[in-house]
Design a protein around this motif. Structure first.
Motif, PDB file in Angstrom:
ATOM      1  N   ARG A 139       0.830  -1.201   0.000  1.00 56.82           N
ATOM      2  CA  ARG A 139       0.000   0.000   0.000  1.00 56.82           C
ATOM      3  C   ARG A 139       0.868   1.256   0.000  1.00 56.82           C
ATOM      4  O   ARG A 139       0.576   2.234  -0.672  1.00 56.82           O
ATOM      5  CB  ARG A 139      -0.880  -0.031   1.246  1.00 56.82           C
ATOM      6  N   GLN A 140       1.947   1.184   0.767  1.00 60.29           N
ATOM      7  CA  GLN A 140       2.870   2.310   0.871  1.00 60.29           C
ATOM      8  C   GLN A 140       3.454   2.670  -0.500  1.00 60.29           C
ATOM      9  O   GLN A 140       3.534   3.829  -0.872  1.00 60.29           O
ATOM     10  CB  GLN A 140       3.983   1.938   1.873  1.00 60.29           C
ATOM     11  N   PHE A 141       3.845   1.636  -1.243  1.00 56.20           N
ATOM     12  CA  PHE A 141       4.400   1.864  -2.577  1.00 56.20           C
ATOM     13  C   PHE A 141       3.421   2.677  -3.419  1.00 56.20           C
ATOM     14  O   PHE A 141       3.780   3.665  -4.050  1.00 56.20           O
ATOM     15  CB  PHE A 141       4.691   0.519  -3.264  1.00 56.20           C
ATOM     16  N   TRP A 142       2.158   2.269  -3.435  1.00 60.00           N
ATOM     17  CA  TRP A 142       1.182   2.929  -4.315  1.00 60.00           C
ATOM     18  C   TRP A 142       0.854   4.331  -3.840  1.00 60.00           C
ATOM     19  O   TRP A 142       0.579   5.224  -4.658  1.00 60.00           O
ATOM     20  CB  TRP A 142      -0.080   2.071  -4.438  1.00 60.00           C
ATOM     21  N   ALA A 143       0.885   4.542  -2.541  1.00 53.51           N
ATOM     22  CA  ALA A 143       0.614   5.884  -2.027  1.00 53.51           C
ATOM     23  C   ALA A 143       1.704   6.845  -2.509  1.00 53.51           C
ATOM     24  O   ALA A 143       1.419   7.944  -2.989  1.00 53.51           O
ATOM     25  CB  ALA A 143       0.545   5.858  -0.501  1.00 53.51           C
ATOM     26  N   VAL A 144       2.965   6.397  -2.390  1.00 53.58           N
ATOM     27  CA  VAL A 144       4.077   7.245  -2.833  1.00 53.58           C
ATOM     28  C   VAL A 144       4.026   7.421  -4.352  1.00 53.58           C
ATOM     29  O   VAL A 144       4.254   8.506  -4.884  1.00 53.58           O
ATOM     30  CB  VAL A 144       5.437   6.644  -2.398  1.00 53.58           C
ATOM     31  N   PHE A 145       3.690   6.350  -5.038  1.00 52.12           N
ATOM     32  CA  PHE A 145       3.621   6.364  -6.499  1.00 52.12           C
ATOM     33  C   PHE A 145       2.621   7.424  -6.987  1.00 52.12           C
ATOM     34  O   PHE A 145       2.938   8.242  -7.858  1.00 52.12           O
ATOM     35  CB  PHE A 145       3.196   4.968  -6.956  1.00 52.12           C
ATOM     36  N   GLU A 146       1.447   7.411  -6.404  1.00 51.97           N
ATOM     37  CA  GLU A 146       0.431   8.406  -6.782  1.00 51.97           C
ATOM     38  C   GLU A 146       0.916   9.820  -6.499  1.00 51.97           C
ATOM     39  O   GLU A 146       0.742  10.719  -7.317  1.00 51.97           O
ATOM     40  CB  GLU A 146      -0.862   8.171  -5.992  1.00 51.97           C
ATOM     41  N   ALA A 147       1.517   9.987  -5.335  1.00 54.12           N
ATOM     42  CA  ALA A 147       2.000  11.320  -4.974  1.00 54.12           C
ATOM     43  C   ALA A 147       3.082  11.778  -5.954  1.00 54.12           C
ATOM     44  O   ALA A 147       3.078  12.921  -6.408  1.00 54.12           O
ATOM     45  CB  ALA A 147       2.536  11.319  -3.548  1.00 54.12           C
ATOM     46  N   CYS A 148       3.989  10.869  -6.302  1.00 52.24           N
ATOM     47  CA  CYS A 148       5.080  11.236  -7.212  1.00 52.24           C
ATOM     48  C   CYS A 148       4.554  11.567  -8.614  1.00 52.24           C
ATOM     49  O   CYS A 148       5.034  12.500  -9.255  1.00 52.24           O
ATOM     50  CB  CYS A 148       6.109  10.107  -7.305  1.00 52.24           C
ATOM     51  N   LEU A 149       3.583  10.818  -9.082  1.00 52.17           N
ATOM     52  CA  LEU A 149       2.990  11.137 -10.387  1.00 52.17           C
ATOM     53  C   LEU A 149       2.348  12.508 -10.345  1.00 52.17           C
ATOM     54  O   LEU A 149       2.450  13.289 -11.291  1.00 52.17           O
ATOM     55  CB  LEU A 149       1.952  10.090 -10.783  1.00 52.17           C
ATOM     56  N   GLY A 150       1.707  12.792  -9.225  1.00 52.40           N
ATOM     57  CA  GLY A 150       1.065  14.091  -9.061  1.00 52.40           C
ATOM     58  C   GLY A 150       2.067  15.237  -9.039  1.00 52.40           C
ATOM     59  O   GLY A 150       1.726  16.366  -9.366  1.00 52.40           O
ATOM     60  N   HIS A 151       3.303  14.917  -8.666  1.00 52.50           N
ATOM     61  CA  HIS A 151       4.337  15.954  -8.604  1.00 52.50           C
ATOM     62  C   HIS A 151       5.069  16.177  -9.913  1.00 52.50           C
ATOM     63  O   HIS A 151       5.889  17.086 -10.006  1.00 52.50           O
ATOM     64  CB  HIS A 151       5.364  15.622  -7.507  1.00 52.50           C
ATOM     65  N   LEU A 152       4.832  15.332 -10.891  1.00 44.93           N
ATOM     66  CA  LEU A 152       5.471  15.595 -12.183  1.00 44.93           C
ATOM     67  C   LEU A 152       4.938  16.929 -12.705  1.00 44.93           C
ATOM     68  O   LEU A 152       3.767  17.243 -12.526  1.00 44.93           O
ATOM     69  CB  LEU A 152       5.133  14.487 -13.191  1.00 44.93           C
ATOM     70  N   PRO A 153       5.797  17.706 -13.369  1.00 40.11           N
ATOM     71  CA  PRO A 153       5.287  18.944 -13.962  1.00 40.11           C
ATOM     72  C   PRO A 153       4.111  18.605 -14.893  1.00 40.11           C
ATOM     73  O   PRO A 153       4.157  17.577 -15.571  1.00 40.11           O
ATOM     74  CB  PRO A 153       6.480  19.464 -14.764  1.00 40.11           C
ATOM     75  N   PRO A 154       3.086  19.435 -14.910  1.00 44.31           N
ATOM     76  CA  PRO A 154       1.829  19.056 -15.566  1.00 44.31           C
ATOM     77  C   PRO A 154       1.971  18.562 -17.010  1.00 44.31           C
ATOM     78  O   PRO A 154       1.476  17.483 -17.344  1.00 44.31           O
ATOM     79  CB  PRO A 154       1.012  20.345 -15.533  1.00 44.31           C
TER      80      PRO A 154
ATOM     81  N   ALA B  55      -2.782   1.631 -14.277  1.00 41.24           N
ATOM     82  CA  ALA B  55      -3.745   2.002 -15.320  1.00 41.24           C
ATOM     83  C   ALA B  55      -4.796   0.924 -15.526  1.00 41.24           C
ATOM     84  O   ALA B  55      -5.834   1.165 -16.129  1.00 41.24           O
ATOM     85  CB  ALA B  55      -3.016   2.291 -16.630  1.00 41.24           C
ATOM     86  N   GLN B  56      -4.515  -0.277 -15.027  1.00 43.71           N
ATOM     87  CA  GLN B  56      -5.504  -1.351 -15.137  1.00 43.71           C
ATOM     88  C   GLN B  56      -6.286  -1.509 -13.835  1.00 43.71           C
ATOM     89  O   GLN B  56      -7.011  -2.483 -13.651  1.00 43.71           O
ATOM     90  CB  GLN B  56      -4.812  -2.670 -15.490  1.00 43.71           C
ATOM     91  N   GLY B  57      -6.097  -0.563 -12.948  1.00 42.73           N
ATOM     92  CA  GLY B  57      -6.822  -0.622 -11.689  1.00 42.73           C
ATOM     93  C   GLY B  57      -6.291  -1.685 -10.748  1.00 42.73           C
ATOM     94  O   GLY B  57      -6.997  -2.155  -9.878  1.00 42.73           O
ATOM     95  N   LYS B  58      -5.031  -2.081 -10.930  1.00 42.49           N
ATOM     96  CA  LYS B  58      -4.491  -3.167 -10.107  1.00 42.49           C
ATOM     97  C   LYS B  58      -3.590  -2.676  -8.986  1.00 42.49           C
ATOM     98  O   LYS B  58      -2.793  -3.434  -8.446  1.00 42.49           O
ATOM     99  CB  LYS B  58      -3.698  -4.146 -10.976  1.00 42.49           C
ATOM    100  N   ALA B  59      -3.695  -1.400  -8.675  1.00 37.58           N
ATOM    101  CA  ALA B  59      -2.858  -0.877  -7.600  1.00 37.58           C
ATOM    102  C   ALA B  59      -3.372  -1.345  -6.255  1.00 37.58           C
ATOM    103  O   ALA B  59      -4.570  -1.382  -6.040  1.00 37.58           O
ATOM    104  CB  ALA B  59      -2.853   0.645  -7.649  1.00 37.58           C
ATOM    105  N   GLY B  60      -2.461  -1.681  -5.371  1.00 40.11           N
ATOM    106  CA  GLY B  60      -2.864  -1.998  -4.005  1.00 40.11           C
ATOM    107  C   GLY B  60      -3.058  -3.468  -3.776  1.00 40.11           C
ATOM    108  O   GLY B  60      -3.358  -4.214  -4.689  1.00 40.11           O
ATOM    109  N   PRO B  61      -2.866  -3.878  -2.543  1.00 38.45           N
ATOM    110  CA  PRO B  61      -2.871  -5.288  -2.197  1.00 38.45           C
ATOM    111  C   PRO B  61      -4.257  -5.918  -2.207  1.00 38.45           C
ATOM    112  O   PRO B  61      -4.396  -7.100  -2.468  1.00 38.45           O
ATOM    113  CB  PRO B  61      -2.301  -5.310  -0.781  1.00 38.45           C
ATOM    114  N   ASP B  62      -5.290  -5.130  -1.938  1.00 37.08           N
ATOM    115  CA  ASP B  62      -6.599  -5.743  -1.733  1.00 37.08           C
ATOM    116  C   ASP B  62      -7.476  -5.643  -2.974  1.00 37.08           C
ATOM    117  O   ASP B  62      -8.590  -6.134  -3.005  1.00 37.08           O
ATOM    118  CB  ASP B  62      -7.338  -5.068  -0.592  1.00 37.08           C
ATOM    119  N   ASP B  63      -6.975  -4.977  -3.976  1.00 42.32           N
ATOM    120  CA  ASP B  63      -7.861  -4.617  -5.075  1.00 42.32           C
ATOM    121  C   ASP B  63      -8.011  -5.719  -6.101  1.00 42.32           C
ATOM    122  O   ASP B  63      -9.004  -5.790  -6.789  1.00 42.32           O
ATOM    123  CB  ASP B  63      -7.345  -3.368  -5.771  1.00 42.32           C
ATOM    124  N   ASP B  64      -7.003  -6.547  -6.226  1.00 39.42           N
ATOM    125  CA  ASP B  64      -7.022  -7.496  -7.332  1.00 39.42           C
ATOM    126  C   ASP B  64      -6.771  -8.910  -6.856  1.00 39.42           C
ATOM    127  O   ASP B  64      -5.646  -9.303  -6.587  1.00 39.42           O
ATOM    128  CB  ASP B  64      -5.955  -7.091  -8.349  1.00 39.42           C
TER     129      ASP B  64
END
Lengths: 211, 71
Positions: A139-154, B55-64
């Protein structure tokens, strides 16, 4: 390779399902869909529209859902197609001046990662990350991943996500933006470099001070 | 002899176009000697997989609940 179908939730009643898809289940995916669309489009209203239309389309086409993929994967495919159509309309492409701004901002920091001979400096030199298979379940990986994508210049982020999320070939992206192939590759290169550096700081070596 | 900066660029270009023979050779030689660039290249691969999964909605441990292996 089994053909077993499990698109019917055990307790589902006919009133809240359409051809095996529960509207409630679809709506529970809405927040994730919205975050995805928002990252790609950087436009909240447009993202809301795309998600709304996708949910409606999913309900209309529910008979084509085979149950072989998860509902979420299926609905995300619908959403991606909507976004692709939206971006293919010429009026919705990134404007070039913002690409230039993005570049100036990033150029200096990228240069600073290398010494005068073009070799990694000690701080930014990539060290191994934890096992990728485990990471993608974290879960931690994806949280950081989303935040980092959000920080890319638009504009950079948008080009990068067109390429990686939506599967546009870089040729098509270049054509849409009327830039040369090599320019396009440079933008993608910088996006990858920046995303990697961000992931490295936020997740790859937590606690490790990276200049 | 390629610098790390050039190698980082090639690691991204690999995703966009087939590298020429000269480029591939120079890249391979550099990677054999450079741990930093080897990590960099592996990490770009991880990020690409992450992008696709997300992009396939597979992020996260519980989702898929489906197995990780592709058919």
């Amino acid at each position: 390779m089994t053909n077993s179908r499990h698109d019917h939730a055990p307790g589902a009643t006919p009133s809240d399902t359409m051809q095996g898809i529960s509207a409630q289940e679809l709506l529970s995916l809405r927040a994730d869909m919205l975050r995805f669309a928002q990252l790609q489009l950087r436009d909240h209203a447009a993202a809301e529209d795309m998600v709304q239309e996708s949910i409606e389309a999913a309900l209309r086409k529910s008979s084509t859902f085979s149950g072989q993929s998860t509902l979420k994967t299926w609905v995300f495919a619908i959403l991606r197609n909507r976004i692709v159509d939206h971006l293919r309309q010429a009026s919705r492409t990134v404007n070039l001046s913002s690409l230039v701004d993005d570049d100036e901002d990033w150029q200096e920091r990228m240069e600073a990662m290398f010494d005068e001979r073009g070799h990694w400096r000690d701080g930014p030199r990539p060290a191994a990350w934890p096992d990728p298979e485990t990471s993608l379940q974290s879960r931690q990986f994806w949280a950081v991943f989303e935040a980092c994508l959000g920080h890319l210049p638009p504009a950079t982020g948008r080009v990068f996500m067109m390429r990686e999320f939506l599967g546009f070939e870089s040729d098509e992206i270049c054509r849409q933006l009327s830039i040369t192939t090599s320019n396009c590759h440079v933008i993608l290169h910088r996006a990858r470099m920046k995303l990697r550096a961000c992931m490295d700081t936020g997740w790859g070596r937590p606690g490790g001070a990276s200049c | 002899m390629l610098s790390c900066k050039e190698v980082a660029r090639l690691c991204s270009e690999e995703f966009e176009r087939p590298l020429g023979l000269g480029e591939r050779t120079a890249l391979r030689v550099h990677l054999m000697m450079c741990k930093g660039c080897t990590n960099y290249r592996i990490q770009l691969g991880t990020l690409r997989r992450a992008m696709q999964a997300y992009a396939q909605g597979k992020a996260g441990p519980d989702d898929d609940p489906t197995p990780k292996s592709e058919p």
